[in-house]
Design an enzyme around this catalytic site. Structure first.
Site, PDB file in Angstrom:
ATOM      1  N   LYS A 116       0.824  -1.212   0.000  1.00 20.37           N
ATOM      2  CA  LYS A 116       0.000   0.000   0.000  1.00 20.37           C
ATOM      3  C   LYS A 116       0.854   1.256   0.000  1.00 20.37           C
ATOM      4  CE  LYS A 116      -4.410  -1.407   1.614  1.00 20.37           C
ATOM      5  NZ  LYS A 116      -5.550  -1.133   2.430  1.00 20.37           N
ATOM      6  N   LYS A 200      -4.669  -8.962  -6.979  1.00 20.48           N
ATOM      7  CA  LYS A 200      -5.894  -9.170  -6.203  1.00 20.48           C
ATOM      8  C   LYS A 200      -7.004  -8.226  -6.665  1.00 20.48           C
ATOM      9  CE  LYS A 200      -6.246  -7.395  -2.134  1.00 20.48           C
ATOM     10  NZ  LYS A 200      -6.182  -6.931  -0.752  1.00 20.48           N
ATOM     11  N   LYS A 203     -11.062  -2.907  -3.960  1.00 20.70           N
ATOM     12  CA  LYS A 203     -11.969  -1.765  -4.117  1.00 20.70           C
ATOM     13  C   LYS A 203     -11.250  -0.596  -4.741  1.00 20.70           C
ATOM     14  CE  LYS A 203     -12.614  -2.549   0.755  1.00 20.70           C
ATOM     15  NZ  LYS A 203     -13.481  -2.930   1.790  1.00 20.70           N
TER      16      LYS A 203
HETATM   17  P1  TYM Z   1     -10.631  -5.349   3.805  1.00 17.46           P
HETATM   18  O1  TYM Z   1     -11.649  -4.313   4.109  1.00 17.46           O
HETATM   19  O2  TYM Z   1      -9.556  -5.023   2.843  1.00 17.46           O
HETATM   20  O3  TYM Z   1     -11.337  -6.655   3.280  1.00 17.46           O
HETATM   21  C1  TYM Z   1     -12.388  -7.244   4.022  1.00 17.46           C
HETATM   22  C2  TYM Z   1     -12.332  -8.754   3.920  1.00 17.46           C
HETATM   23  O4  TYM Z   1     -12.449  -9.137   2.543  1.00 17.46           O
HETATM   24  C3  TYM Z   1     -11.360  -9.991   2.189  1.00 17.46           C
HETATM   25  N1  TYM Z   1     -10.981  -9.712   0.805  1.00 17.46           N
HETATM   26  C4  TYM Z   1     -10.827 -10.657  -0.122  1.00 17.46           C
HETATM   27  N2  TYM Z   1     -10.986 -11.990  -0.079  1.00 17.46           N
HETATM   28  C5  TYM Z   1     -10.760 -12.683  -1.219  1.00 17.46           C
HETATM   29  N3  TYM Z   1     -10.386 -12.081  -2.371  1.00 17.46           N
HETATM   30  C6  TYM Z   1     -10.223 -10.765  -2.473  1.00 17.46           C
HETATM   31  N4  TYM Z   1      -9.871 -10.184  -3.608  1.00 17.46           N
HETATM   32  C7  TYM Z   1     -10.447  -9.968  -1.308  1.00 17.46           C
HETATM   33  N5  TYM Z   1     -10.381  -8.638  -1.037  1.00 17.46           N
HETATM   34  C8  TYM Z   1     -10.708  -8.499   0.261  1.00 17.46           C
HETATM   35  C9  TYM Z   1     -10.248  -9.604   3.142  1.00 17.46           C
HETATM   36  O5  TYM Z   1      -9.304 -10.647   3.272  1.00 17.46           O
HETATM   37  C10 TYM Z   1     -11.009  -9.342   4.416  1.00 17.46           C
HETATM   38  O6  TYM Z   1     -11.275 -10.548   5.102  1.00 17.46           O
HETATM   39  N6  TYM Z   1      -7.610  -5.417   7.749  1.00 17.46           N
HETATM   40  C11 TYM Z   1      -8.865  -5.885   7.236  1.00 17.46           C
HETATM   41  C12 TYM Z   1     -10.059  -5.448   8.053  1.00 17.46           C
HETATM   42  C13 TYM Z   1      -9.962  -5.723   9.505  1.00 17.46           C
HETATM   43  C14 TYM Z   1     -10.120  -6.985  10.127  1.00 17.46           C
HETATM   44  C15 TYM Z   1      -9.993  -6.727  11.524  1.00 17.46           C
HETATM   45  C16 TYM Z   1     -10.345  -8.279   9.653  1.00 17.46           C
HETATM   46  C17 TYM Z   1      -9.747  -4.820  10.474  1.00 17.46           C
HETATM   47  N7  TYM Z   1      -9.769  -5.402  11.698  1.00 17.46           N
HETATM   48  C18 TYM Z   1     -10.080  -7.771  12.444  1.00 17.46           C
HETATM   49  C19 TYM Z   1     -10.442  -9.304  10.588  1.00 17.46           C
HETATM   50  C20 TYM Z   1     -10.316  -9.052  11.952  1.00 17.46           C
HETATM   51  C21 TYM Z   1      -9.056  -5.346   5.834  1.00 17.46           C
HETATM   52  O7  TYM Z   1      -8.450  -4.394   5.426  1.00 17.46           O
HETATM   53  O8  TYM Z   1     -10.011  -5.920   5.136  1.00 17.46           O
END
Ligand code: TYM
Length: 341
Positions: A116, A200, A203
């Protein structure tokens, strides 16, 4: 203190809209776990979103939209706690303790930060760097034992385990924080970009054509799959035949994720099929599964007060679990309790 009840925690950032990656890698799995023998806590992680600049007006609605995505996909507020992170200050408070437990060297190994921040690391927010420590706080504040995530979050959950172990060890509080398990299951744990199967789906990707948004209509979904990059070969007879074919593998994974079939079953069904057959079948399946969700999301978004009410109630329930755990962490740390709460 070592026997922790099975409790799930996971979160999604309200930074832009939800994608098919979020749905297959996370939300769909959250709904599955809600039906199992767990307490389930799901969070719209707005504190995480602002580690990269967010327009305040957009953040408010993006927070509601992620909540609407959870609800429309089947998260039931009477079975799961659903809330937005900023409303439970204990997250930020525990994150500070963890900033003092986690080591700079550990943060330097985080691949998501490197991706990032890119070449611009010096200009990144301090929050983006400390992000995994807040994520550890999210999970450990509830003594969560299971963390369903997509593949890209595995390293952060492993870091959470390291932080828990070091806190317990440094303060001689063996077993206080559990060792949470990352749950990375199903056929689509890493949904890839439709234009480049080595990246990947996210968004924040440059072109809208490279991702399916949960709010895309049927025409858009069909067009995006039709234009998705593939190779000239038909689908193979076995999974092995998808090796070194990232785009083909991705479309098979997506089909499996949406249909509930395994990747093997999809390959068996479509062995030898060309893209002219597979892509329209995939588009139809995606429309069938996603259209009811996106319709329900727009219905929910017309009643913002209702979403706010659900999130507010969820925050009250979340805080009732979190605050006593934070208080214990404060006591373990040795903070003087000069006020009575
Ligand atoms: P975030 O908001 O980027 O994504 C949310 C969830 O979606 C999954 N994900 C994907 N899975 C498969 N293929 C993809 N292309 C894809 N893009 C996103 C992510 O793996 C995630 O599970 N840091 C985390 C949010 C977070 C969190 C937490 C998660 C904050 N605190 C505590 C678990 C526990 C994040 O940025 O997710």
């Amino acid at each position: 203190m070592t026997n922790h009840t099975p409790r799930v925690f996971s979160g999604i950032k309200p930074s832009g809209g939800l994608t098919l990656g979020n749905y297959l890698g996370a939300i769909k799995r959250f709904v599955d776990m809600q039906a199992q023998d767990f307490e389930t806590i799901y969070c719209v992680v707005d504190l995480h979103a602002i580690t990269v600049w967010q327009d305040p007006k957009e953040l408010t609605d993006a927070t509601r939209e992620v909540a609407a995505g959870f609800l429309a996909s089947g998260i039931d507020p009477s079975q799961s706690i659903l809330f937005n992170q900023s409303q439970v200050p204990a997250h930020a408070e525990l994150a500070w303790l963890f900033n003092c437990v986690a080591r700079v060297g550990w943060m330097n190994r985080m691949t998501q930060f490197k991706d990032k921040a890119g070449k611009n690391a010096e200009q990144s927010s301090l929050g983006l760097y400390a992000y995994p420590s807040l994520m550890a706080a999210d999970i450990l504040l509830y003594h969560a034992t299971h963390v369903p995530v997509g593949e890209d979050q595995k390293q952060h959950v492993e870091l959470t385990r390291d932080i828990a172990a070091k806190f317990n060890h440094d303060f001689k509080a063996e077993g206080f924080f559990p060792q949470p398990e990352p749950i990375i299951e199903g056929p689509a744990t890493r949904v890839m970009n439709l234009r480049d199967g080595t990246k990947k789906m996210s968004k924040s990707g440059e072109s809208d054509m490279e991702r399916i948004n949960m709010t895309d209509d049927a025409d858009k979904i069909a067009k995006k799959f039709k234009k998705a990059k593939t190779d000239p070969e038909p689908l193979p007879e076995t999974l092995d035949g998808l090796k070194d074919r990232p785009e083909a593998k991705n479309l098979v994974d997506i089909y499996a994720g949406l249909s509930g079939l395994t990747n093997e079953q999809v390959i068996t069904e479509y062995a030898g099929a060309g893209w002219g057959k597979f892509k329209p079948a995939l588009a139809d399946l995606a429309v069938e599964k996603l259209a009811p969700i996106s319709e329900e999301m727009s219905r929910l978004m017309n009643d913002k007060a209702e979403i706010d009410r659900i999130l507010g109630e969820g925050a009250d329930k979340a805080e009732a679990i979190a605050q006593p755990i934070l208080d214990q962490a404060y006591d373990i740390t040795g903070f003087l309790r000069s006020r009575t709460r």
